[in-house]
Design a protein around this motif. Structure first.
Motif, PDB file in Angstrom:
ATOM      1  N   TYR A 364      -2.313 -59.563  62.996  1.00 25.19           N
ATOM      2  CA  TYR A 364      -3.728 -59.442  62.637  1.00 25.19           C
ATOM      3  C   TYR A 364      -4.281 -60.785  62.157  1.00 25.19           C
ATOM      4  O   TYR A 364      -5.438 -61.133  62.435  1.00 25.19           O
ATOM      5  CB  TYR A 364      -3.898 -58.390  61.542  1.00 25.19           C
ATOM      6  N   MET A 365      -3.465 -61.533  61.435  1.00 20.84           N
ATOM      7  CA  MET A 365      -3.923 -62.829  60.959  1.00 20.84           C
ATOM      8  C   MET A 365      -4.193 -63.773  62.132  1.00 20.84           C
ATOM      9  O   MET A 365      -5.229 -64.472  62.165  1.00 20.84           O
ATOM     10  CB  MET A 365      -2.879 -63.438  60.031  1.00 20.84           C
ATOM     11  N   LEU A 366      -3.297 -63.776  63.117  1.00 17.67           N
ATOM     12  CA  LEU A 366      -3.500 -64.643  64.281  1.00 17.67           C
ATOM     13  C   LEU A 366      -4.695 -64.197  65.117  1.00 17.67           C
ATOM     14  O   LEU A 366      -5.374 -65.025  65.727  1.00 17.67           O
ATOM     15  CB  LEU A 366      -2.229 -64.666  65.133  1.00 17.67           C
ATOM     16  N   LEU A 367      -4.925 -62.876  65.155  1.00 16.04           N
ATOM     17  CA  LEU A 367      -6.082 -62.377  65.912  1.00 16.04           C
ATOM     18  C   LEU A 367      -7.403 -62.897  65.339  1.00 16.04           C
ATOM     19  O   LEU A 367      -8.336 -63.199  66.096  1.00 16.04           O
ATOM     20  CB  LEU A 367      -6.093 -60.842  65.901  1.00 16.04           C
ATOM     21  N   GLY A 368      -7.503 -63.014  64.024  1.00 15.61           N
ATOM     22  CA  GLY A 368      -8.804 -63.309  63.441  1.00 15.61           C
ATOM     23  C   GLY A 368      -8.935 -64.566  62.634  1.00 15.61           C
ATOM     24  O   GLY A 368     -10.036 -64.896  62.183  1.00 15.61           O
ATOM     25  N   GLY A 370      -8.706 -67.844  63.372  1.00 17.35           N
ATOM     26  CA  GLY A 370      -9.582 -68.863  63.941  1.00 17.35           C
ATOM     27  C   GLY A 370     -11.037 -68.457  63.896  1.00 17.35           C
ATOM     28  O   GLY A 370     -11.927 -69.271  63.597  1.00 17.35           O
ATOM     29  N   VAL A 371     -11.311 -67.191  64.168  1.00 12.48           N
ATOM     30  CA  VAL A 371     -12.688 -66.691  64.123  1.00 12.48           C
ATOM     31  C   VAL A 371     -13.229 -66.775  62.699  1.00 12.48           C
ATOM     32  O   VAL A 371     -14.368 -67.212  62.466  1.00 12.48           O
ATOM     33  CB  VAL A 371     -12.748 -65.252  64.654  1.00 12.48           C
ATOM     34  N   ALA A 372     -12.420 -66.346  61.730  1.00 12.52           N
ATOM     35  CA  ALA A 372     -12.865 -66.386  60.338  1.00 12.52           C
ATOM     36  C   ALA A 372     -13.123 -67.828  59.881  1.00 12.52           C
ATOM     37  O   ALA A 372     -14.067 -68.092  59.127  1.00 12.52           O
ATOM     38  CB  ALA A 372     -11.810 -65.727  59.440  1.00 12.52           C
ATOM     39  N   ALA A 373     -12.290 -68.760  60.359  1.00 13.37           N
ATOM     40  CA  ALA A 373     -12.493 -70.163  59.979  1.00 13.37           C
ATOM     41  C   ALA A 373     -13.813 -70.696  60.525  1.00 13.37           C
ATOM     42  O   ALA A 373     -14.541 -71.417  59.836  1.00 13.37           O
ATOM     43  CB  ALA A 373     -11.327 -70.999  60.487  1.00 13.37           C
ATOM     44  N   ASN A 374     -14.111 -70.296  61.769  1.00 15.85           N
ATOM     45  CA  ASN A 374     -15.390 -70.735  62.341  1.00 15.85           C
ATOM     46  C   ASN A 374     -16.575 -70.132  61.597  1.00 15.85           C
ATOM     47  O   ASN A 374     -17.600 -70.789  61.377  1.00 15.85           O
ATOM     48  CB  ASN A 374     -15.455 -70.359  63.820  1.00 15.85           C
ATOM     49  N   ALA A 449     -15.505 -64.007  52.373  1.00 12.93           N
ATOM     50  CA  ALA A 449     -15.313 -65.455  52.300  1.00 12.93           C
ATOM     51  C   ALA A 449     -16.627 -66.220  52.332  1.00 12.93           C
ATOM     52  O   ALA A 449     -16.765 -67.255  51.686  1.00 12.93           O
ATOM     53  CB  ALA A 449     -14.411 -65.915  53.441  1.00 12.93           C
ATOM     54  N   SER A 450     -17.622 -65.712  53.072  1.00 17.77           N
ATOM     55  CA  SER A 450     -18.890 -66.457  53.211  1.00 17.77           C
ATOM     56  C   SER A 450     -19.601 -66.633  51.882  1.00 17.77           C
ATOM     57  O   SER A 450     -20.034 -67.743  51.548  1.00 17.77           O
ATOM     58  CB  SER A 450     -19.787 -65.746  54.224  1.00 17.77           C
ATOM     59  N   PRO A 451     -19.774 -65.577  51.076  1.00 18.84           N
ATOM     60  CA  PRO A 451     -20.432 -65.790  49.778  1.00 18.84           C
ATOM     61  C   PRO A 451     -19.661 -66.730  48.855  1.00 18.84           C
ATOM     62  O   PRO A 451     -20.236 -67.350  47.966  1.00 18.84           O
ATOM     63  CB  PRO A 451     -20.506 -64.376  49.187  1.00 18.84           C
ATOM     64  N   LEU A 452     -18.331 -66.814  49.077  1.00 24.56           N
ATOM     65  CA  LEU A 452     -17.519 -67.670  48.218  1.00 24.56           C
ATOM     66  C   LEU A 452     -17.387 -69.085  48.775  1.00 24.56           C
ATOM     67  O   LEU A 452     -16.679 -69.912  48.205  1.00 24.56           O
ATOM     68  CB  LEU A 452     -16.111 -67.072  48.048  1.00 24.56           C
ATOM     69  N   ALA A 453     -18.048 -69.328  49.934  1.00 18.66           N
ATOM     70  CA  ALA A 453     -17.887 -70.638  50.579  1.00 18.66           C
ATOM     71  C   ALA A 453     -18.334 -71.765  49.656  1.00 18.66           C
ATOM     72  O   ALA A 453     -17.758 -72.854  49.656  1.00 18.66           O
ATOM     73  CB  ALA A 453     -18.675 -70.679  51.881  1.00 18.66           C
ATOM     74  N   GLY A 454     -19.415 -71.517  48.879  1.00 23.73           N
ATOM     75  CA  GLY A 454     -19.881 -72.561  47.983  1.00 23.73           C
ATOM     76  C   GLY A 454     -18.916 -72.816  46.847  1.00 23.73           C
ATOM     77  O   GLY A 454     -18.795 -73.940  46.363  1.00 23.73           O
ATOM     78  N   GLU A 455     -18.234 -71.790  46.358  1.00 20.97           N
ATOM     79  CA  GLU A 455     -17.316 -71.942  45.250  1.00 20.97           C
ATOM     80  C   GLU A 455     -15.994 -72.568  45.698  1.00 20.97           C
ATOM     81  O   GLU A 455     -15.389 -73.351  44.977  1.00 20.97           O
ATOM     82  CB  GLU A 455     -17.064 -70.591  44.585  1.00 20.97           C
ATOM     83  N   ARG A 462     -10.443 -72.520  51.637  1.00 19.48           N
ATOM     84  CA  ARG A 462     -11.245 -71.388  52.108  1.00 19.48           C
ATOM     85  C   ARG A 462     -10.570 -70.683  53.291  1.00 19.48           C
ATOM     86  O   ARG A 462     -10.509 -69.463  53.367  1.00 19.48           O
ATOM     87  CB  ARG A 462     -12.619 -71.902  52.498  1.00 19.48           C
ATOM     88  N   ASP A 463     -10.034 -71.489  54.224  1.00 11.68           N
ATOM     89  CA  ASP A 463      -9.379 -70.909  55.393  1.00 11.68           C
ATOM     90  C   ASP A 463      -8.073 -70.210  55.014  1.00 11.68           C
ATOM     91  O   ASP A 463      -7.727 -69.160  55.571  1.00 11.68           O
ATOM     92  CB  ASP A 463      -9.109 -72.001  56.428  1.00 11.68           C
ATOM     93  N   LEU A 464      -7.345 -70.794  54.073  1.00 10.58           N
ATOM     94  CA  LEU A 464      -6.129 -70.136  53.604  1.00 10.58           C
ATOM     95  C   LEU A 464      -6.443 -68.804  52.942  1.00 10.58           C
ATOM     96  O   LEU A 464      -5.716 -67.810  53.122  1.00 10.58           O
ATOM     97  CB  LEU A 464      -5.375 -71.046  52.631  1.00 10.58           C
ATOM     98  N   PHE A 465      -7.515 -68.769  52.180  1.00  7.61           N
ATOM     99  CA  PHE A 465      -7.941 -67.527  51.549  1.00  7.61           C
ATOM    100  C   PHE A 465      -8.254 -66.465  52.607  1.00  7.61           C
ATOM    101  O   PHE A 465      -7.843 -65.295  52.488  1.00  7.61           O
ATOM    102  CB  PHE A 465      -9.169 -67.810  50.685  1.00  7.61           C
ATOM    103  N   SER A 466      -8.957 -66.855  53.673  1.00  7.95           N
ATOM    104  CA  SER A 466      -9.265 -65.912  54.760  1.00  7.95           C
ATOM    105  C   SER A 466      -7.995 -65.442  55.456  1.00  7.95           C
ATOM    106  O   SER A 466      -7.833 -64.260  55.784  1.00  7.95           O
ATOM    107  CB  SER A 466     -10.200 -66.579  55.774  1.00  7.95           C
ATOM    108  N   GLY A 467      -7.064 -66.379  55.694  1.00  9.45           N
ATOM    109  CA  GLY A 467      -5.812 -65.998  56.351  1.00  9.45           C
ATOM    110  C   GLY A 467      -5.009 -65.016  55.533  1.00  9.45           C
ATOM    111  O   GLY A 467      -4.430 -64.062  56.071  1.00  9.45           O
TER     112      GLY A 467
END
Length: 602
Positions: A364-368, A370-374, A449-455, A462-467
Motif C-alpha cells: 500500500y505504501m508503494l502504491l501511494g 509517490g502520489v502523496a509526495a506529489n 499531510a496537506s494541512p500540516l505541510a506548513g508545519e 513530510r514525505d516520510l510522514f505520508s509513507g
C-alpha cells in the motif's frame, strides 16, 4: 545423519521449556517464498528423476512385513496399530497427539460417557506429510523426531514405524524422508524397517495394510504397481485390505470436479479396482487436516484422519456428503457448523498474520507514496478534492504498474475450482477492493499531510510522514480485505478451503486412529480426537512419564476422547449393544462390516 536427543551427548542443564517450534506461519512472505521455490524445484526434479524408480532397483524390500506372528513364530491373537497423518507442524499440536499415541494405555470416553480401554500400538503408521512446511533434516528433527522421542521417553517399547510420504515430504525430492524412514534408523521414538517409500504389512487373522507413494502428481510408478500386484497374489480372496494413500481421491474428485481424472490416475484406479478390488475393506488417507468418514451400503469405510498436528482444515465444504459410488458421510470432526463458525476468525487476519500485514503495508505504501509526495508539493490550504487525487494516481506510472500487479496477483491467487471465468471475476473483485481502499487511503493521507505541510518544513520529513501513514493504514486494512475475501469465498462459494484455514493456524481438533485386531478376527477402529491441545507444558521428571506433561494451570486443554463410537469391521457380526450399556443414556450401536461378497464385479 539424524541425531537422537540424549545419545552420545554429555548431560547438560535441562531446558525449562519444550524445544519445539510454533505452528507454521503460512502467510509469512519468507515461508511463502521458500515453499514456492521448493515446490517448483521438487516438481521439476521429481519429474526428471523419480527416486522411487532408483530405490526399486537399489533397495530391495520383502513383499510384506509379517506381523501375523510373534517373535517366537506363533500366530498372534491380537495386534494394536496406530495411524497418524499430517504431523510435524507446531509443538503443541504434534506433541499432544504424540503423547496420546505413545502412551502404554489410553482410556477414552465416547459421547455417552462410556470408557473404552485401548493399548498403544506395536506398529505405528504415518499416513503422509510427516513435516511442514518443507522437508529437510533440520525440520524433521525439530518438528517430528524430538516430539515423538520426548513423548515416548521410557514409557514402553518403541513401536515399529512405517511412513507414507506426502507432497511435503517430496519437496526435497524425498531425500530427507528416505534417510530418516527407509534406512533402518532408530530414534528414541520409533524403529524403522521399510526400505522403500511404499510397503505392505501382513497383519493377524487375514488382514493386510498397504501403504502407497503417490508422489507429487498423484501417480503410482510402474515398479510400485508391479510390487503391489505381487503382494495381491499372496492375499487370499477371504482376506481383507486396508489401503493407505496420502490423499483422499474420493473427496478431491468432488471438491475439484473440473480437474477430472487424467491418465496419471490410471495406475491408482488400476490398483484399487483391478488388483485389489473388493478385498479393500477400508481406505485411509490424510492430506485434509480433519476427520471425515464415509461408508457405502456394504459397510466399506473411507476415512480421512489428517489430524496429527498440522493446522485444521474445514469440514463444511458441499458436494462431499454423497458421491455416485454410494459412499455417504457418517461423521466429521469438527462439525460442519463449528467449521463454518471458525471461518469467521479470518476477520482477525491482521493480528493472526503480522508478517503478512507488514508486507501489505509495504504494498500500500508503494502504491501511494509517490502520489502523496506529489500532492504534498501542492498548496496546503485544505483537503485536496478526490478528483485531484484520482488524477494524480492515473498519471503516476509507478502506481499504475503496481496496481496492475496487484490485480494480476489477486487473479492468480483466486481459487480455480469453479472455473476460469469465476477465477477471473473473483480475483478481479478482490484486487479492485484493494485498489479502491488504497485510493481512499491515499486521499486520507493527503488530507492529513496537506494541512500540516506548513508545519513540516522539510519535504523529506513530510514525505516520510505520508509513507508511514500509508504503511500503517495498509498493514491494518489490507489484511482485513484478504480475510473478508477468504471468509466470503469459503462460506458462500465453497472456495479457498486451504487458504482460509491455513491463515488461522488452528492447532486444535487433532485426531488419530487406533486399530485393534482381536482374537475373533475383527478390526475395531477407535477414532480419537483432542478438542483443545495444551498450550503450556512443564517437565515431568518421572521415568514412566513423557518428558513434558500439560501444565495444570492450562485448564482449557481437553483430554483425548472418541470422536464417534468404535467402528467394527469383521467376519462375524459384532455383539449388539444393549440399552443401558452407557452411563445415563443409550450407547449408539457400533458400525459393523459384514463379510464382503468378493465375487461381485468392481
Amino acid at each position: 545423519m539424524i541425531s537422537v536427543p540424549g545419545v552420545g551427548e554429555k548431560p547438560g542443564p535441562l531446558p525449562a521449556e519444550p524445544p519445539g517450534k510454533p505452528m507454521v506461519a503460512w502467510y509469512d512472505p519468507g515461508v511463502l517464498a521458500k515453499t514456492g521455490l521448493k515446490t517448483l524445484l521438487s516438481g521439476t526434479i521429481g519429474r526428471q528423476a523419480d527416486r522411487r524408480l532408483l530405490d526399486a532397483v537399489a533397495r530391495p524390500q520383502p513383499l510384506a512385513f509379517d506381523y501375523s506372528e510373534d517373535d517366537d513364530g506363533h500366530a498372534r491373537e491380537e495386534l494394536w496399530l496406530d495411524y497418524v497423518s499430517d504431523l510435524g507442524d507446531g509443538w503443541d499440536s504434534t506433541y499432544a497427539v504424540a503423547s496420546a499415541v505413545t502412551a502404554p494405555t489410553l482410556d477414552v470416553k465416547d459421547a455417552s460417557g462410556k470408557v473404552h480401554h485401548t493399548v498403544g500400538g506395536e506398529v505405528l503408521v504415518f499416513g503422509g506429510d510427516e513435516v511442514y512446511p518443507t522437508a529437510s533434516l533440520q525440520e524433521y528433527q525439530a518438528r517430528t523426531v524430538v516430539p515423538y522421542a520426548d513423548a515416548l521417553n521410557r514409557r514402553r517399547r518403541r513401536p515399529h514405524l512405517f511412513a507414507v510420504p506426502g507432497n511435503h515430504d517430496w519437496y526435497d525430492g524425498l531425500v530427507s524422508f528416505t534417510r530418516l524412514f527407509c534406512q533402518g534408523r532408530r530414534t528414541q521414538g520409533w524403529r524403522t524397517k521399510q526400505q522403500r517409500s511404499y510397503f505392505a504389512l501382513k497383519l493377524p487373522h487375514g488382514w493386510w495394510l498397504l501403504g502407497t507413494d503417490m508422489q507429487l502428481d498423484s501417480d503410482l510408478d510402474a515398479s510400485q504397481v508391479e510390487f503391489f500386484q505381487k503382494v495381491a497374489r499372496e492375499i487370499p480372496d477371504t482376506d481383507r485390505v486396508i489401503l493407505c494413500n496420502a490423499e483422499p481421491a474420493w473427496i478431491k474428485q468432488q471438491v475439484q470436479p473440473r480437474a477430472g481424472r487424467g491418465f496419471m490416475d490410471h495406475n491408482i484406479d488400476f490398483l484399487e479396482q483391478k488388483v485389489l478390488g473388493k478385498k479393500v475393506s477400508m481406505f485411509l488417507a490424510g492430506d485434509l487436516h480433519h476427520y471425515r468418514r464415509h461408508e457405502d451400503a456394504e459397510g466399506r469405510q473411507k476415512i480421512v484422519a489428517g489430524g496429527g498436528g498440522a493446522f485444521l482444515h474445514p469440514t463444511h465444504l458441499p458436494k462431499v456428503d454423497k458421491r455416485p459410488g454410494g459412499y455417504e458421510l457418517k461423521e466429521c470432526y469438527p462439525s460442519q457448523a463449528a467449521s463454518r463458525r471458525l471461518t469467521w476468525r479470518n476477520l482477525a487476519f491482521t493480528g493472526l498474520n503480522p508478517w503478512f500485514a507488514a508486507f501489505m503495508g509495504v504494498v500500500y505504501m508503494l502504491l501511494g507514496w509517490g502520489v502523496a509526495a506529489n500532492l504534498n508539493e501542492g498548496p496546503a490550504a485544505g483537503v485536496p478534492p478526490f478528483r485531484e487525487v484520482l488524477n494524480a494516481v492515473l498519471q503516476s506510472t509507478g502506481s499504475m504498474v503496481l496496481a496492475a500487479g496487484v490485480l494480476l496477483g489477486c487473479v492468480a491467487f483466486a481459487d480455480d475450482r469453479r472455473g476460469k471465468r469465476w477465477r477471473q471475476v473473483a480475483g478481479g473483485l478482490h484486487g479492485a477492493a484493494h485498489l479502491i481502499i488504497a485510493l481512499l487511503l491515499i486521499w486520507g493521507v493527503a488530507s492529513i499531510a496537506s494541512p500540516l505541510a506548513g508545519e513540516l518544513r522539510w519535504s523529506l520529513r513530510r514525505d516520510l510522514f505520508s509513507g508511514l501513514l500509508l504503511f500503517g493504514g495498509g498493514a491494518l486494512v489490507g489484511p482485513l480485505v484478504v480475510g473478508a475475501y477468504l471468509l466470503v469465498s469459503l462460506n458462500v462459494f465453497a472456495c479457498h478451503p486451504n487458504e482460509a484455514f491455513s491463515s488461522l493456524s488452528i492447532p486444535d481438533w487433532k485426531n488419530f486412529l487406533r486399530l485393534h485386531f482381536d482374537a475373533d478376527g475383527r478390526l475395531t477402529v477407535y477414532p480419537i480426537g483432542i478438542r483443545r491441545v495444551p498450550r503450556r507444558w512443564r517437565r515431568s521428571g518421572l521415568v514412566r512419564d513423557p518428558v513434558w506433561v500439560p501444565d495444570p494451570k492450562d485448564t482449557r486443554a481437553t483430554p483425548p476422547a472418541l470422536i464417534e463410537p468404535p467402528i467394527v469391521l469383521g467376519r462375524s457380526k459384532a455383539p449388539p449393544v444393549k440399552v443401558g450399556d452407557g452411563i445415563g443414556q443409550d450407547v449408539p450401536a457400533p458400525v459393523v462390516l459384514e463379510e464382503h461378497h468378493l465375487d461381485r464385479p468392481v
